[in-house]
Design a protein around this motif. Structure first.
Motif, PDB file in Angstrom:
ATOM      1  N   ILE A  12      -2.901   3.227   6.886  1.00 34.13           N
ATOM      2  CA  ILE A  12      -4.270   3.358   6.402  1.00 34.13           C
ATOM      3  C   ILE A  12      -5.113   4.031   7.480  1.00 34.13           C
ATOM      4  O   ILE A  12      -5.251   3.514   8.581  1.00 34.13           O
ATOM      5  CB  ILE A  12      -4.872   1.993   6.023  1.00 34.13           C
ATOM      6  CG1 ILE A  12      -4.103   1.405   4.849  1.00 34.13           C
ATOM      7  CG2 ILE A  12      -6.354   2.127   5.704  1.00 34.13           C
ATOM      8  CD1 ILE A  12      -4.564   0.039   4.430  1.00 34.13           C
ATOM      9  N   PRO A  13      -5.659   5.197   7.179  1.00 36.79           N
ATOM     10  CA  PRO A  13      -6.472   5.903   8.158  1.00 36.79           C
ATOM     11  C   PRO A  13      -7.875   5.314   8.224  1.00 36.79           C
ATOM     12  O   PRO A  13      -8.322   4.656   7.290  1.00 36.79           O
ATOM     13  CB  PRO A  13      -6.524   7.333   7.594  1.00 36.79           C
ATOM     14  CG  PRO A  13      -6.406   7.130   6.128  1.00 36.79           C
ATOM     15  CD  PRO A  13      -5.517   5.931   5.937  1.00 36.79           C
ATOM     16  N   PRO A  14      -8.586   5.533   9.324  1.00 31.04           N
ATOM     17  CA  PRO A  14      -9.974   5.092   9.361  1.00 31.04           C
ATOM     18  C   PRO A  14     -10.792   5.952   8.397  1.00 31.04           C
ATOM     19  O   PRO A  14     -10.820   7.167   8.517  1.00 31.04           O
ATOM     20  CB  PRO A  14     -10.397   5.333  10.814  1.00 31.04           C
ATOM     21  CG  PRO A  14      -9.416   6.304  11.355  1.00 31.04           C
ATOM     22  CD  PRO A  14      -8.156   6.169  10.549  1.00 31.04           C
ATOM     23  N   ILE A  15     -11.392   5.319   7.422  1.00 30.81           N
ATOM     24  CA  ILE A  15     -12.104   6.036   6.365  1.00 30.81           C
ATOM     25  C   ILE A  15     -13.512   5.471   6.266  1.00 30.81           C
ATOM     26  O   ILE A  15     -13.702   4.262   6.337  1.00 30.81           O
ATOM     27  CB  ILE A  15     -11.380   5.859   5.018  1.00 30.81           C
ATOM     28  CG1 ILE A  15      -9.996   6.478   5.088  1.00 30.81           C
ATOM     29  CG2 ILE A  15     -12.181   6.468   3.880  1.00 30.81           C
ATOM     30  CD1 ILE A  15      -9.135   6.139   3.893  1.00 30.81           C
ATOM     31  N   LEU A  16     -14.467   6.361   6.078  1.00 28.77           N
ATOM     32  CA  LEU A  16     -15.826   5.905   5.836  1.00 28.77           C
ATOM     33  C   LEU A  16     -15.983   5.652   4.355  1.00 28.77           C
ATOM     34  O   LEU A  16     -15.563   6.446   3.530  1.00 28.77           O
ATOM     35  CB  LEU A  16     -16.833   6.961   6.299  1.00 28.77           C
ATOM     36  CG  LEU A  16     -16.807   7.277   7.784  1.00 28.77           C
ATOM     37  CD1 LEU A  16     -17.767   8.411   8.090  1.00 28.77           C
ATOM     38  CD2 LEU A  16     -17.158   6.051   8.598  1.00 28.77           C
ATOM     39  N   GLY A  17     -16.556   4.544   3.998  1.00 28.14           N
ATOM     40  CA  GLY A  17     -16.751   4.233   2.589  1.00 28.14           C
ATOM     41  C   GLY A  17     -15.847   3.111   2.138  1.00 28.14           C
ATOM     42  O   GLY A  17     -15.155   2.480   2.919  1.00 28.14           O
ATOM     43  N   THR A  18     -15.846   2.886   0.862  1.00 32.96           N
ATOM     44  CA  THR A  18     -15.079   1.793   0.276  1.00 32.96           C
ATOM     45  C   THR A  18     -13.633   2.210   0.078  1.00 32.96           C
ATOM     46  O   THR A  18     -13.357   3.280  -0.430  1.00 32.96           O
ATOM     47  CB  THR A  18     -15.705   1.393  -1.074  1.00 32.96           C
ATOM     48  OG1 THR A  18     -17.073   1.069  -0.856  1.00 32.96           O
ATOM     49  CG2 THR A  18     -15.000   0.212  -1.664  1.00 32.96           C
ATOM     50  N   LEU A  19     -12.727   1.330   0.466  1.00 32.59           N
ATOM     51  CA  LEU A  19     -11.303   1.619   0.361  1.00 32.59           C
ATOM     52  C   LEU A  19     -10.656   0.672  -0.639  1.00 32.59           C
ATOM     53  O   LEU A  19     -10.821  -0.540  -0.569  1.00 32.59           O
ATOM     54  CB  LEU A  19     -10.640   1.438   1.731  1.00 32.59           C
ATOM     55  CG  LEU A  19      -9.136   1.616   1.806  1.00 32.59           C
ATOM     56  CD1 LEU A  19      -8.763   3.061   1.491  1.00 32.59           C
ATOM     57  CD2 LEU A  19      -8.638   1.232   3.176  1.00 32.59           C
TER      58      LEU A  19
ATOM     59  N   ALA B  48      -7.571  -6.915   6.004  1.00 36.23           N
ATOM     60  CA  ALA B  48      -7.875  -6.860   7.435  1.00 36.23           C
ATOM     61  C   ALA B  48      -8.181  -5.432   7.886  1.00 36.23           C
ATOM     62  O   ALA B  48      -8.914  -5.227   8.850  1.00 36.23           O
ATOM     63  CB  ALA B  48      -6.722  -7.427   8.245  1.00 36.23           C
ATOM     64  N   LEU B  49      -7.635  -4.464   7.174  1.00 34.80           N
ATOM     65  CA  LEU B  49      -7.887  -3.055   7.493  1.00 34.80           C
ATOM     66  C   LEU B  49      -9.075  -2.502   6.705  1.00 34.80           C
ATOM     67  O   LEU B  49      -9.170  -1.308   6.477  1.00 34.80           O
ATOM     68  CB  LEU B  49      -6.624  -2.236   7.226  1.00 34.80           C
ATOM     69  CG  LEU B  49      -5.473  -2.551   8.177  1.00 34.80           C
ATOM     70  CD1 LEU B  49      -4.176  -1.931   7.681  1.00 34.80           C
ATOM     71  CD2 LEU B  49      -5.803  -2.056   9.572  1.00 34.80           C
ATOM     72  N   ASP B  50      -9.960  -3.393   6.282  1.00 35.13           N
ATOM     73  CA  ASP B  50     -11.227  -3.045   5.631  1.00 35.13           C
ATOM     74  C   ASP B  50     -11.118  -2.613   4.178  1.00 35.13           C
ATOM     75  O   ASP B  50     -12.036  -1.978   3.654  1.00 35.13           O
ATOM     76  CB  ASP B  50     -11.991  -1.974   6.424  1.00 35.13           C
ATOM     77  CG  ASP B  50     -12.468  -2.492   7.765  1.00 35.13           C
ATOM     78  OD1 ASP B  50     -12.737  -3.708   7.859  1.00 35.13           O
ATOM     79  OD2 ASP B  50     -12.577  -1.696   8.707  1.00 35.13           O
ATOM     80  N   ALA B  51     -10.021  -2.912   3.514  1.00 35.88           N
ATOM     81  CA  ALA B  51      -9.946  -2.617   2.081  1.00 35.88           C
ATOM     82  C   ALA B  51     -10.924  -3.516   1.344  1.00 35.88           C
ATOM     83  O   ALA B  51     -11.041  -4.707   1.652  1.00 35.88           O
ATOM     84  CB  ALA B  51      -8.537  -2.840   1.557  1.00 35.88           C
ATOM     85  N   ARG B  52     -11.616  -2.954   0.400  1.00 38.99           N
ATOM     86  CA  ARG B  52     -12.540  -3.739  -0.434  1.00 38.99           C
ATOM     87  C   ARG B  52     -11.761  -4.471  -1.529  1.00 38.99           C
ATOM     88  O   ARG B  52     -12.156  -5.539  -1.969  1.00 38.99           O
ATOM     89  CB  ARG B  52     -13.572  -2.790  -1.042  1.00 38.99           C
ATOM     90  CG  ARG B  52     -14.496  -3.395  -2.015  1.00 38.99           C
ATOM     91  CD  ARG B  52     -15.617  -4.096  -1.319  1.00 38.99           C
ATOM     92  NE  ARG B  52     -16.599  -4.461  -2.321  1.00 38.99           N
ATOM     93  CZ  ARG B  52     -17.384  -5.483  -2.216  1.00 38.99           C
ATOM     94  NH1 ARG B  52     -17.347  -6.225  -1.148  1.00 38.99           N
ATOM     95  NH2 ARG B  52     -18.234  -5.759  -3.153  1.00 38.99           N
ATOM     96  N   ALA B  53     -10.650  -3.855  -1.945  1.00 42.19           N
ATOM     97  CA  ALA B  53      -9.819  -4.441  -2.998  1.00 42.19           C
ATOM     98  C   ALA B  53      -8.407  -3.885  -2.882  1.00 42.19           C
ATOM     99  O   ALA B  53      -8.188  -2.822  -2.312  1.00 42.19           O
ATOM    100  CB  ALA B  53     -10.391  -4.110  -4.374  1.00 42.19           C
TER     101      ALA B  53
END
Length: 106
Positions: free
Chosen positions: A24-31, A48-53
């Protein structure tokens, strides 16, 4: 809400070896993670890697084929049980507590 669906195809894994959840790359916005989710541990890692769902496809289809509605329910129960267990192993009691600090990269 704007979102970004993360998809990797099986061909990626075959030739490049890494699990999609580890890429998972660092992405701006909802993942929204729509690949590689096979267990509650995968759900925990994605969150943990910032996924919203996380979107669960293949395990749900396997459950449906093998047991119909009850099979789908069983798959979801297993994923939930694994997620709760893994959270407890990390000392977490709430989804809101999941963050990158629980990850270990070797």
């Amino acid at each position: 809400m704007k979102g970004f669906p993360l998809k990797f195809h099986t061909i990626w894994n075959k030739y490049f070896g890494e699990s999609p959840i580890n890429e998972i790359p660092p992405i701006l916005g909802t993942l929204f993670v729509d690949t590689g989710i096979r267990s509650g541990t995968d759900v925990l890692k994605a969150l943990a890697l910032d996924a919203r769902a996380v979107l669960i496809g293949r395990p749900i289809l396997y459950g449906l084929v093998c047991g119909g509605q009850d099979g789908v329910r069983r798959v979801l129960d297993i994923l939930k049980r694994e997620l709760v267990y893994d959270m407890a192993c990390c000392g977490l009691t709430s989804i809101d507590q999941i963050n990158k600090d629980i990850l270990y990269k070797h």
